[in-house]
Write a protein that holds these residues in place. Structure first.
Motif, PDB file in Angstrom:
ATOM      1  N   GLU A   1     -15.371  15.284   4.065  1.00 14.52           N
ATOM      2  CA  GLU A   1     -16.052  16.569   3.892  1.00 14.52           C
ATOM      3  C   GLU A   1     -16.054  17.397   5.171  1.00 14.52           C
ATOM      4  N   ASP A   2     -15.876  16.749   6.319  1.00 15.80           N
ATOM      5  CA  ASP A   2     -15.869  17.460   7.603  1.00 15.80           C
ATOM      6  C   ASP A   2     -14.525  18.111   7.900  1.00 15.80           C
TER       7      ASP A   2
ATOM      8  N   THR B   1     -15.868  12.572   8.338  1.00 18.57           N
ATOM      9  CA  THR B   1     -15.717  12.230   6.928  1.00 18.57           C
ATOM     10  C   THR B   1     -14.745  13.221   6.292  1.00 18.57           C
TER      11      THR B   1
ATOM     12  N   ASN C   1      -6.959  18.742   3.048  1.00 18.20           N
ATOM     13  CA  ASN C   1      -7.334  18.027   1.830  1.00 18.20           C
ATOM     14  C   ASN C   1      -6.692  16.634   1.775  1.00 18.20           C
TER      15      ASN C   1
END
Length: 331
Positions: A44-45, A42, A49
C-alpha cells in the motif's frame, strides 16, 4: 544459467577487514546514501502495482516451460506482443536463428524490442531475458523435470509488463526501450553456449553505431534478472561495480532505492555474475548493469521449485518502483 565467481578472503584477512567493511565496500563514494531506519514498506505504500505484476508473473508461468523455439515460447511471444502493443509500445521482433547444441539443427529465436517515445535519439535500455532453461538442471530429484522459471526470469519480464502501464506518460529525459532477450540459457549441459539473444542484439547495435549518423544511442542499460524472490536481497553485482562507465549508474540507482527506503538494494559488493549485461557491455559497448539477486541467495535456482510461490508481489513492487523513480530523475 548465470555462473558466479565469488572473491574469497583468507580467514586472517577477513578478520582484519571486518571492521572496515562497511566504510570501504558499502557503496561507491561513501555512506551518505545509507538507508535510514524506518518502518518496513508495504504494498500500500508503493505506487508501483506489485500485485498486478505478480499476476503477470503467474500468467507467464501458467504457460509452462518457455525455452527458445518451443510452443511455450511462441505462446509467450504472442501474449507479450499483444500486452505491450495494447499499452502503446512500438513492438518489433528481432528474429535470428541459432543451432541446437544437441543436434546442430537451427532453432528460430527472437528478441522483442518495445520502444517508448521512439523519436528520442538518446535512449535508456531496460532488458530481461524471457526464455526459460529447457530443464531444471540442478534439481536433485528430477533434472529432466518441468522448469517454469518464476524468479528466473518471469520476475524481470513481469516488472517490465507492469512498468509499461506508466510508460506513455512517464516523464524521462530519454526515450526508453524494453528488450526481452531470447536464448539466455538455451543449454542442456554445462559448457553449452549462452547469451545468444544478447549477443545478436549487441552486434546489431554496433552496426547501428557504426553509421555516420546513428538513429539512436543508449546512454544507460539496466538488466533485470531474478528480482522477485520473497526473501529479496540485491547486492551490487561485481562487474557492474568495477566497470568505470557503470559505477555512476550503480551509485544512482542504489541512491534512488535508499531515498525510497527500499532496503533490499544492499550497499555491499555481490558476486561476479556472468549474465547478459557482460555481452551488452563488451560487444555492444553499452554501459549496462545487472540488477540481480545472486544464485547463492536463492536455493530454488534452476530447480523445479522455482515457482510463483517463491516470489512476492512486494519484491516486484519495490524493484519496479526504484526503476520507475530512477527513470524520472536520470540525467
Amino acid at each position: 544459467m548465470k555462473y558466479r565467481r565469488t572473491i574469497m578472503f583468507s580467514a586472517v584477512a577477513a578478520v582484519g577487514l571486518a571492521a572496515a567493511a562497511w566504510a570501504v565496500f558499502a557503496k561507491p563514494g561513501g555512506n551518505d546514501n545509507a538507508v535510514a531506519a524506518g518502518p518496513e514498506l508495504t504494498l500500500e505504500d508503493i505506487p508501483f502495482n506489485g500485485a498486478r505484476a505478480y499476476e503477470y508473473l503467474k500468467q507467464l508461468c501458467e504457460i509452462g516451460p518457455r525455452p527458445s523455439g518451443s510452443p511455450g515460447m511462441e505462446k509467450q511471444q504472442k501474449l507479450l506482443a499483444e500486452h505491450f502493443q495494447k499499452l502503446g509500445g512500438q513492438v518489433e521482433f528481432q528474429r535470428f536463428r541459432a543451432r541446437d547444441p544437441r543436434n546442430g539443427r537451427p532453432v528460430p529465436m527472437a528478441n522483442i524490442i518495445i520502444r517508448w517515445h521512439p523519436q528520442s535519439v538518446e535512449r535508456i535500455l531496460l532488458c530481461a531475458h524471457y526464455d526459460t532453461l529447457p530443464y531444471p538442471m540442478l534439481d536433485r530429484r528430477n533434472p529432466r523435470g518441468v522448469f517454469v522459471g518464476a524468479n528466473d526470469n518471469a520476475s524481470g519480464v513481469a516488472v517490465l509488463m507492469e512498468l509499461a502501464h506508466d510508460m506513455p506518460d512517464l516523464k524521462c529525459n530519454y526515450g526508453v526501450d524494453f528488450v526481452l532477450l531470447d536464448a539466455e540459457e538455451y543449454i542442456f549441459r554445462k559448457g553449452d553456449r549462452m547469451f545468444l539473444g544478447s549477443e545478436y542484439f549487441a552486434r546489431e547495435y554496433r552496426k547501428e553505431q557504426a553509421k555516420r549518423r546513428p538513429d539512436f544511442r543508449y546512454r544507460w542499460g539496466v538488466l533485470l534478472d531474478m528480482i522477485g524472490a520473497a526473501d529479496l536481497r540485491i547486492p551490487q553485482e561485481l562487474n557492474s561495480l568495477w566497470w568505470r562507465d557503470t559505477k555512476p549508474l550503480i551509485a544512482d540507482i542504489w541512491a534512488t532505492a535508499a531515498r525510497l527506503g527500499v532496503r533490499e538494494f544492499l550497499h555491499e559488493r555481490g558476486d561476479e555474475i556472468d549474465d547478459d549485461h557482460i555481452i551488452l557491455h563488451e560487444i555492444g559497448r553499452i554501459p549496462c548493469i545487472d540488477i540481480i539477486q545472486p544464485m547463492s541467495m536463492y536455493p530454488p535456482w534452476h530447480t523445479q521449485d522455482d515457482t510463483p510461490d517463491k516470489c512476492s508481489p512486494l519484491s516486484l513492487a519495490k524493484v519496479g518502483w526504484v526503476i520507475s523513480e530512477w527513470l524520472k530523475s536520470v540525467e
